[in-house]
Design a protein around this motif. Structure first.
Motif, PDB file in Angstrom:
ATOM      1  N   TRP A 154      70.314 -11.243 -36.031  1.00 33.44           N
ATOM      2  CA  TRP A 154      70.441 -10.676 -37.060  1.00 33.44           C
ATOM      3  C   TRP A 154      69.391 -10.466 -37.667  1.00 33.44           C
ATOM      4  O   TRP A 154      67.383 -11.275 -37.381  1.00 33.44           O
ATOM      5  CB  TRP A 154      71.174 -12.159 -37.874  1.00 33.44           C
ATOM      6  N   PHE A 155      68.633  -9.153 -38.202  1.00 36.14           N
ATOM      7  CA  PHE A 155      67.365  -8.906 -38.752  1.00 36.14           C
ATOM      8  C   PHE A 155      67.160  -9.114 -40.375  1.00 36.14           C
ATOM      9  O   PHE A 155      66.040  -9.487 -40.556  1.00 36.14           O
ATOM     10  CB  PHE A 155      67.230  -7.686 -38.056  1.00 36.14           C
ATOM     11  N   PHE A 156      67.907  -8.966 -40.979  1.00 36.97           N
ATOM     12  CA  PHE A 156      68.770  -8.727 -42.781  1.00 36.97           C
ATOM     13  C   PHE A 156      68.421 -10.161 -43.109  1.00 36.97           C
ATOM     14  O   PHE A 156      67.987 -10.637 -44.378  1.00 36.97           O
ATOM     15  CB  PHE A 156      68.362  -7.805 -42.860  1.00 36.97           C
ATOM     16  N   SER A 157      70.356 -10.417 -42.359  1.00 41.13           N
ATOM     17  CA  SER A 157      70.665 -11.167 -42.968  1.00 41.13           C
ATOM     18  C   SER A 157      71.556 -12.073 -42.273  1.00 41.13           C
ATOM     19  O   SER A 157      71.552 -12.114 -41.015  1.00 41.13           O
ATOM     20  CB  SER A 157      71.650 -10.326 -43.881  1.00 41.13           C
ATOM     21  N   ALA A 158      71.381 -13.183 -42.419  1.00 40.37           N
ATOM     22  CA  ALA A 158      71.671 -14.907 -41.286  1.00 40.37           C
ATOM     23  C   ALA A 158      73.350 -14.168 -41.278  1.00 40.37           C
ATOM     24  O   ALA A 158      73.921 -14.334 -40.243  1.00 40.37           O
ATOM     25  CB  ALA A 158      71.789 -16.056 -42.016  1.00 40.37           C
ATOM     26  N   ASN A 159      74.021 -13.454 -41.966  1.00 39.81           N
ATOM     27  CA  ASN A 159      75.256 -13.211 -42.236  1.00 39.81           C
ATOM     28  C   ASN A 159      75.536 -12.716 -41.617  1.00 39.81           C
ATOM     29  O   ASN A 159      76.736 -11.619 -41.682  1.00 39.81           O
ATOM     30  CB  ASN A 159      76.006 -13.576 -43.551  1.00 39.81           C
ATOM     31  N   ASN A 160      74.543 -10.983 -41.107  1.00 39.57           N
ATOM     32  CA  ASN A 160      75.261  -9.750 -40.419  1.00 39.57           C
ATOM     33  C   ASN A 160      73.990  -9.637 -38.841  1.00 39.57           C
ATOM     34  O   ASN A 160      73.136  -9.690 -39.072  1.00 39.57           O
ATOM     35  CB  ASN A 160      74.026  -8.931 -41.211  1.00 39.57           C
ATOM     36  N   ILE A 161      75.213  -9.532 -38.427  1.00 38.95           N
ATOM     37  CA  ILE A 161      74.873 -10.061 -36.614  1.00 38.95           C
ATOM     38  C   ILE A 161      74.608  -8.615 -36.363  1.00 38.95           C
ATOM     39  O   ILE A 161      75.038  -7.924 -36.902  1.00 38.95           O
ATOM     40  CB  ILE A 161      76.032 -10.433 -35.716  1.00 38.95           C
ATOM     41  N   GLU A 162      73.419  -8.956 -36.126  1.00 39.37           N
ATOM     42  CA  GLU A 162      72.762  -7.498 -35.240  1.00 39.37           C
ATOM     43  C   GLU A 162      72.961  -6.880 -34.121  1.00 39.37           C
ATOM     44  O   GLU A 162      73.429  -5.587 -33.151  1.00 39.37           O
ATOM     45  CB  GLU A 162      71.269  -7.166 -35.476  1.00 39.37           C
ATOM     46  N   LEU A 163      73.004  -8.128 -33.249  1.00 38.69           N
ATOM     47  CA  LEU A 163      72.779  -7.370 -31.761  1.00 38.69           C
ATOM     48  C   LEU A 163      73.266  -8.628 -31.279  1.00 38.69           C
ATOM     49  O   LEU A 163      72.840  -9.560 -31.226  1.00 38.69           O
ATOM     50  CB  LEU A 163      71.487  -7.473 -31.473  1.00 38.69           C
ATOM     51  N   MET A 164      74.270  -8.913 -29.979  1.00 42.11           N
ATOM     52  CA  MET A 164      74.967 -10.130 -29.301  1.00 42.11           C
ATOM     53  C   MET A 164      74.227  -9.952 -27.374  1.00 42.11           C
ATOM     54  O   MET A 164      74.567  -8.061 -27.531  1.00 42.11           O
ATOM     55  CB  MET A 164      76.178  -9.621 -29.025  1.00 42.11           C
TER      56      MET A 164
END
Length: 694
Positions: free
Chosen positions: A628-638
């Motif tokens: 995640w880049f901005f927030s732990a609740n927002n997955i950006e890339l797997m």
């Protein structure tokens, strides 16, 4: 007589737009904005520093030169300042914030929003609005092409190509340009040369191409600023200066060989070539070009590398002549910057969209016999007459980057032969895949080359070895010594001139007798073996078999021709030893997968906002995790690294992006030291399955 045109001839840069995600302001919207300001507006929606030209009723400087009026200058100063102050008072501060007032000029500077620029363009007292840029000593900071190949870093270490000369066989060189010596021929930079096209001793440039080539190779903003230039002109001033006879080119090569010791020539640059008359697949072409085969072989025997442009024909199954000759160090082109779209007028509407750094340019000719890639779009270089070309491009531009690199490496490693220099540059280059044909070729990395430890690479320096046609085998050997530490893996450069590689079996045997099958009757007709196994090319069996085995001793390459009817030769062989790395150590920004063998990190960036950082790693299973880049609740890339060796002998990398932010994924195999990077520009979410990653 076959004529060869310069590789850049007819290649015209038409449109290049920087990647951006902002609304466009056209010249019709802001008629008083200069093209330079419009370019900046296309990049960002943020306020910009501007300079505004005013119509204040005072005469211009040119008018005052014609009709001097020194007594009226005090009155004019007051008039100018009043006009500037009026504009500053009338413009809202959120649209235009003044910075400087100028009593001697009809100008005012400040910071303007997009709305402010539109408003300024509608004012009757404004003549024009331009971007407030920056000026430096000529290219005091490295340009993007230098940064990509890290030549500026090698120069900073003291490796500038000093003590060596580069023979530029081209349209000549404008030696009066200050960056190339200045003054009359010869100069301190252009120390010698001849004109074989016109039959005289003056190699003055008749077109400008050769000057730009020389500037990339050894100019102050080039790759080897400490190297000298030998200008060899083979294009005639009496004609159009766009074609050269083979005989003149060969005379130029002969001159370079004859004067190698006199001038210290270590490399010949040939940014010229001619496409095949057909679009068929063509491999090595010594039989079609015996004259160049002889000349290039003799140059190599004298200690000279011959760097040759691969061609601008947009061919993905052949490279131009004479780059396709086995002794040539052929050079293709990549981009050094990101753009949203680049169109080229020749050949036939070749277009790249979007463009990322290290992407192979669509015009660049390619096949398995291509040696190396280097920046070919774009270079900011001096040109004929002392001007500056900020968009010099083509394989004509990538070739002198490699020629300069040869001079730099020769300074760092004067013990190396031409084959040794070529193998070192290939061994230390970054693997880049040409998406048109799937061929992976090393991209030049000058810093890595000069920093490579001598004990880690061994190159075959003997004669070409014939492979028995359908009977027996041919072998060549190299010897490594002085290697310390634990051997992680081996990389091997193998170059075989054989039109039917599917007839061959190729094996590598280590000092302790361990044998790995490199190629087992694989490949296609006219796609010769010019492979760097373990780096740019996958071996038939994993080179990990050498892990933990002895590194020092004799390494043997064996080639068997299993089918009669077609003969071949072993041209080059080199072995590079790779130390095993420490296992991956997990961290806030590091993902460790597959028993900590693979280390994964992600760097993200929002170019339009000037922000960026490193993704935070979260493991899920032994082979899978996310960032995640901005927030732990927002997955950006797997991402996951899968052991696919039971199926194809490789580890596979899969990833899926849930973001349109620009990012670069770096995956490192800590056992072998191999590294793969995956790049996605802003605004283009990408998912990928790389089943040949490691």
């Amino acid at each position: 007589m076959r004529a060869l045109s310069t590789a850049l001839a007819g290649l015209l840069f038409v449109v290049a737009q920087r990647a951006a995600g902002v609304a466009q302001i056209s010249a019709a919207d802001a008629p008083l904005a200069t093209p330079r300001l419009l370019q900046q507006l296309a990049k960002t929606s943020e306020p910009l520093p501007v300079i505004v030209g005013l119509r204040d009723g005072t005469p211009t400087g040119r008018e005052l030169l014609l009709r001097p009026d020194p007594a009226g200058e005090k009155r004019r100063q007051i008039q100018r300042i009043e006009a500037q102050q009026t504009l500053a008072d009338q413009m809202p501060r959120d649209q235009f914030a003044p910075r400087h007032f100028y009593e001697s000029f009809s100008l005012i500077s400040g910071t303007a929003s997009r709305e402010g620029i539109l408003a300024l363009s509608r004012r009757p007292d404004v003549a024009w609005v331009t971007f407030d840029g920056k000026k430096r000593a000529l290219q005091a900071s490295p340009q993007e092409a230098q940064v990509l190949i890290r030549s500026h870093s090698a120069n900073a270490l003291g490796f500038s190509g000093a003590g060596s000369s580069i023979a530029v066989i081209d349209t000549g060189v404008d030696y009066t340009v200050s960056q190339l010596g200045g003054g009359t021929f010869p100069t301190a930079k252009v120390i010698g040369g001849m004109d074989f096209a016109d039959g005289d001793s003056d190699p003055a440039d008749c077109e400008g191409h050769g000057t730009s080539v020389a500037a990339i190779a050894a100019g102050p903003t080039g790759v080897a600023p400490g190297a000298k230039i030998v200008a060899i002109k083979v294009f005639s001033s009496k004609g159009s200066c766009n074609e050269a006879d083979d005989s003149d080119i060969l005379a130029g090569i002969n001159y370079a060989i004859s004067n190698q010791a006199r001038f210290g020539i270590v490399v010949i640059n040939l940014s010229l070539g001619g496409e095949f008359d057909d679009t068929l697949t063509h491999g090595f072409c010594d039989a079609d070009n015996p004259d160049y085969a002889v000349a290039f072989d003799n140059a190599r025997a004298t200690g000279i590398v011959v760097a040759v442009a691969s061609g601008n024909g947009a061919r993905s199954n052949q490279i131009a002549q004479p780059a396709c000759v086995t002794s040539a160090f052929s050079v293709g082109a990549v981009y050094s910057s990101a753009f949203s779209r680049v169109r080229w007028s020749d050949p036939d509407g070749c277009t790249d969209s979007p463009v990322t750094p290290d992407q192979v340019v669509c015009f660049s000719d390619s096949n398995t016999n291509l040696s190396i890639l280097a920046p070919g779009a774009f270079w900011n270089v001096a040109t004929k007459g002392g001007g500056v070309d900020s968009t010099f491009a083509g394989t004509s531009a990538s070739t002198p980057a490699v020629a300069g690199a040869v001079a730099v490496v020769h300074q760092a490693r004067p013990d190396l032969s031409p084959v040794g220099i070529m193998s070192l540059l290939r061994a230390t280059g970054k693997p880049v895949t040409d998406t048109r044909n799937g061929i992976v070729t090393p991209r030049l990395d000058v810093l890595a080359a000069v920093q490579q430890a001598a004990v880690k690479i061994a190159t075959y320096g003997g004669p070409v070895v014939a492979i028995p046609d359908g009977t027996g085998s041919a072998t060549v050997t190299v010897t490594t010594s002085g290697f310390t530490g634990t051997l992680g893996t081996v990389q091997a450069w193998v170059e075989i001139d054989h039109p039917e590689p599917a007839q061959l079996r190729v094996t590598l045997t280590g000092p302790d007798g361990t044998t790995v099958l490199l190629s087992e009757r694989a490949g296609a007709s006219q796609q010769p073996i010019n492979a760097f196994y373990g780096k740019t090319d996958a071996a038939a069996q994993s080179l990990d078999r050498f892990a933990g085995k002895p590194g020092n001793g004799i390494w043997t390459l064996r080639v068997e021709d299993l089918v009669t009817g077609t003969a071949g030769r072993i041209r080059n062989f080199a072995v590079q030893l790779v130390n095993a790395l420490a296992p991956c150590a997990p961290g806030p920004n590091v993902l460790c997968l597959n028993a900590s063998r693979f280390q994964v990190s992600v760097a993200w960036q929002v170019p339009t906002q000037g922000t960026g950082g490193n993704g935070t790693a979260v493991p899920l299973t032994s082979d899978t995790g996310y960032f995640w880049f901005f927030s732990a609740n927002n997955i950006e890339l797997m991402l996951k690294v899968v052991d696919g060796r039971p199926l194809n002998g490789k580890f596979w990398v899969f990833y899926g992006a849930l973001t349109d932010v620009q990012y670069t994924i770096t995956v490192t195999d800590t056992m072998t030291g191999s590294e793969k990077t995956y790049f996605s520009p802003q605004g283009r979410p990408v998912s990928q399955a790389d089943t040949n990653a490691f």
